[in-house]
Design a protein around this motif. Structure first.
Motif, PDB file in Angstrom:
ATOM      1  N   CYS A 168       0.841  -1.192   0.000  1.00  0.00           N
ATOM      2  CA  CYS A 168       0.000   0.000   0.000  1.00  0.00           C
ATOM      3  C   CYS A 168       0.881   1.248   0.000  1.00  0.00           C
ATOM      4  CB  CYS A 168      -0.892  -0.009   1.228  1.00  0.00           C
ATOM      5  SG  CYS A 168      -1.889   1.462   1.373  1.00  0.00           S
ATOM      6  N   CYS A 226      -0.215   3.637   3.440  1.00  0.00           N
ATOM      7  CA  CYS A 226       0.261   3.356   4.799  1.00  0.00           C
ATOM      8  C   CYS A 226       1.579   2.578   4.815  1.00  0.00           C
ATOM      9  CB  CYS A 226      -0.811   2.619   5.592  1.00  0.00           C
ATOM     10  SG  CYS A 226      -1.108   0.943   5.029  1.00  0.00           S
ATOM     11  N   HIS A 249      -2.303  -5.328   1.141  1.00  0.00           N
ATOM     12  CA  HIS A 249      -3.464  -4.704   0.485  1.00  0.00           C
ATOM     13  C   HIS A 249      -2.974  -3.566  -0.404  1.00  0.00           C
ATOM     14  CE1 HIS A 249      -2.983  -2.087   4.094  1.00  0.00           C
ATOM     15  NE2 HIS A 249      -3.386  -1.124   3.273  1.00  0.00           N
ATOM     16  N   CYS A 269      -7.139   0.619   1.306  1.00  0.00           N
ATOM     17  CA  CYS A 269      -6.442   1.014   2.534  1.00  0.00           C
ATOM     18  C   CYS A 269      -7.419   1.509   3.595  1.00  0.00           C
ATOM     19  CB  CYS A 269      -5.418   2.102   2.233  1.00  0.00           C
ATOM     20  SG  CYS A 269      -4.485   2.564   3.702  1.00  0.00           S
TER      21      CYS A 269
END
Ligand SMILES: [Zn+2]
Length: 93
Positions: free
Chosen positions: A69, A72, A77, A82
């Motif tokens: 991601c 973050c 993911h 997110c």
């Protein structure tokens, strides 16, 4: 072309995780603007996407890890799902 010295590469690598191996072409400067390092990372913690050394920003790309991601910095993911961007909606009252 700029040469990234081994010391800077190792400093950045140790901020990412546990350095395992520095690519031979990186050590000789053959890779030019890129440095390739094998690093053992803790995927439960956010990954570093850039690092500043002496006022210069180096961008870090993780080869072999596709599901990172960019919001973050966590693995597992994509930015589209997110939790920081899309907070779960409150339960119906
Ligand atoms: Zn995220």
């Amino acid at each position: 072309m700029e040469f990234i010295n081994r010391e800077a590469v190792e400093r950045i690598a140790s901020r990412i995780g546990k350095p395992v191996k520095v690519d031979r072409a990186t050590m000789t400067g053959d890779r030019g603007r890129y440095a390739r390092v094998c690093v053992e990372v803790d995927l439960t913690k956010p990954l570093l996407s850039q690092y500043k050394v002496e006022g210069r920003t180096y961008y870090i790309h993780f080869k072999g890890l596709h599901n990172i991601c960019t919001e973050c910095g966590k693995y597992g993911h994509s930015v589209k799902s997110c939790h920081l961007l899309f907070k779960p909606s409150p339960p119906p009252s």
